[in-house]
Design an enzyme around this catalytic site. Structure first.
Site, PDB file in Angstrom:
ATOM      1  N   SER A  53      -6.561   4.203  -2.358  1.00 44.77           N
ATOM      2  CA  SER A  53      -6.518   3.125  -2.358  1.00 44.77           C
ATOM      3  C   SER A  53      -6.254   2.219  -3.222  1.00 44.77           C
ATOM      4  O   SER A  53      -5.496   2.917  -4.084  1.00 44.77           O
ATOM      5  CB  SER A  53      -7.863   2.568  -1.452  1.00 44.77           C
ATOM      6  OG  SER A  53      -7.990   1.333  -1.122  1.00 44.77           O
ATOM      7  N   TYR A 109       0.962  -5.013   1.290  1.00 44.31           N
ATOM      8  CA  TYR A 109       0.463  -3.957   0.238  1.00 44.31           C
ATOM      9  C   TYR A 109      -1.359  -3.510   0.657  1.00 44.31           C
ATOM     10  O   TYR A 109      -1.613  -2.883   1.080  1.00 44.31           O
ATOM     11  CB  TYR A 109       0.636  -3.536  -0.690  1.00 44.31           C
ATOM     12  CG  TYR A 109       0.796  -3.046  -1.582  1.00 44.31           C
ATOM     13  CD1 TYR A 109       0.563  -1.526  -1.425  1.00 44.31           C
ATOM     14  CD2 TYR A 109      -0.366  -3.409  -2.538  1.00 44.31           C
ATOM     15  CE1 TYR A 109       0.345  -0.174  -2.071  1.00 44.31           C
ATOM     16  CE2 TYR A 109      -0.778  -2.270  -3.879  1.00 44.31           C
ATOM     17  CZ  TYR A 109      -0.625  -0.491  -3.669  1.00 44.31           C
ATOM     18  OH  TYR A 109      -0.508   0.444  -3.984  1.00 44.31           O
ATOM     19  N   LYS A 132      -4.311  -1.684   1.811  1.00 47.68           N
ATOM     20  CA  LYS A 132      -4.886  -0.366   0.548  1.00 47.68           C
ATOM     21  C   LYS A 132      -6.621  -0.884   1.251  1.00 47.68           C
ATOM     22  O   LYS A 132      -7.120   0.232   0.859  1.00 47.68           O
ATOM     23  CB  LYS A 132      -4.765  -0.884  -0.795  1.00 47.68           C
ATOM     24  CG  LYS A 132      -2.893  -0.246  -1.538  1.00 47.68           C
ATOM     25  CD  LYS A 132      -3.130   0.626  -1.659  1.00 47.68           C
ATOM     26  CE  LYS A 132      -2.979   2.218  -0.655  1.00 47.68           C
ATOM     27  NZ  LYS A 132      -3.205   3.398  -0.865  1.00 47.68           N
TER      28      LYS A 132
END
Length: 326
Positions: free
Chosen positions: A170, A200, A204
């Site tokens: 992550s 993005y 994550k």
């Protein structure tokens, strides 16, 4: 105050107390590393080879993968095995899993490491029409993991004193958008446009939500699932202007340090007891954004992705039926 302190410790971690020299002998272990041809994926493959694991380097570009495999062979004396995998295409994910399962009867460690960040154009999609960052970073890894769950659980069953491990890379970036806008995953270009700078971070965050749900669902079957913030790394800024690199270099670390925490999760004896944890540099237990711990959100994301890949598989079967009758 606690959240601010936790973030500070992730950006400015203390000196590492664990190193790759502490990785145990891995001669009887088989691992897959997605995105293994560069960055922290490549460093992860290197450390595994140095400790005699059998490693499948999964990447989409065969030429780049072969160059990485040759470089690693010169460095370690061991050779990784190329596994063609494009996480942005579910057909490729399915083919990669099938190829691995044809060749192996066990899988001890799955590093869901590969991914994409801030593509150009920002509205780029996967082969099946998902937002590229969600489709690659989250859905692609979910499908790969799902296809490999039978071998992961059977391997854990055979190794009564061990557990199989799924390590999901992550990022600290997840705190910038700790929620999931499901409508942005596929279609709805207007919504994707409005949150483009957050896509993005959303992916994550999705990595952590998926990892936690995997931990809840498969703990009793012997799977340990962790999510990892690898650190602030030079690799993340490699394509940016020199001035930006100069400004941030004082808080950046090399790729081999970025691999450290996920290697700790995947190989160390203490890693057996890290199920459901969010790990931070360098090889420490941290705390993700609280919404990532929500079981209801984990269930919703899992069911959404499961439904999507099931629809994809149904389409594949229909295509096969059509081709067989023509």
């Amino acid at each position: 105050m606690g959240g601010l302190m936790s973030t500070w410790q992730m950006v400015f971690p203390p000196k590492a107390q664990w190193s790759t020299s502490k990785i145990p002998e891995l001669a009887d272990k088989i691992a897959i590393v997605t995105g293994g041809n560069s960055g922290i994926g490549k460093e992860t493959v290197k450390a595994l080879l140095e400790h005699n694991a059998k490693v499948y380097l999964a990447a989409r570009n065969k030429r780049k993968a072969e160059l990485a495999i040759e470089e690693l062979r010169r460095q370690t004396g061991k050779e990784a095995i190329f596994l063609e995998l494009n996480l942005a295409d579910l057909r490729s994910v399915k083919a990669a899993a099938e190829e691995f399962l044809r060749n192996e009867k066990e899988l001890h460690i799955l590093f869901n490491n590969g991914g994409t960040m801030l593509p150009h154009p920002k509205d780029e999609l996967t082969a099946q029409g998902y937002d590229l960052q969600f489709g690659t970073n989250v859905l692609g890894h979910f499908y790969l993991t799902k296809l490999l769950l039978p071998i992961l659980t059977s391997t854990a069953l055979q190794c009564s004193d061990e557990k199989t491990r799924v390590v999901n890379t992550s990022s600290l970036a997840h705190i910038g958008f700790p929620k999931l806008e499901f409508e942005s995953f596929k279609g709805n270009s207007d919504l994707r446009g409005r949150i483009a700078s957050n896509l993005y971070a959303q992916s994550k965050f999705g990595n952590i939500v998926f990892s936690n749900e995997l931990a809840r669902r498969f703990d009793e079957q012997g799977i340990v699932s962790t999510s990892v913030h690898p650190g602030n790394l030079t690799t993340a800024l490699k394509d940016d202007p020199p001035l930006l690199l100069l400004l941030f270099r004082w808080i950046l670390h090399p790729a081999d340090m970025g691999a450290l925490t996920q290697l700790w999760a995947g190989t160390s004896p203490e890693g057996r007891n890290l199920n459901g944890q969010y790990l931070i540099p360098w090889a420490r237990i941290g705390k993700a954004s609280p919404p990532a711990e929500d079981p209801a959100l984990g269930k919703k994301l899992w069911e959404y992705m499961d439904s999507e890949v099931q629809s994809f598989e149904n389409d594949c079967m229909n295509d096969e039926r059509v081709s067989s009758t023509t």
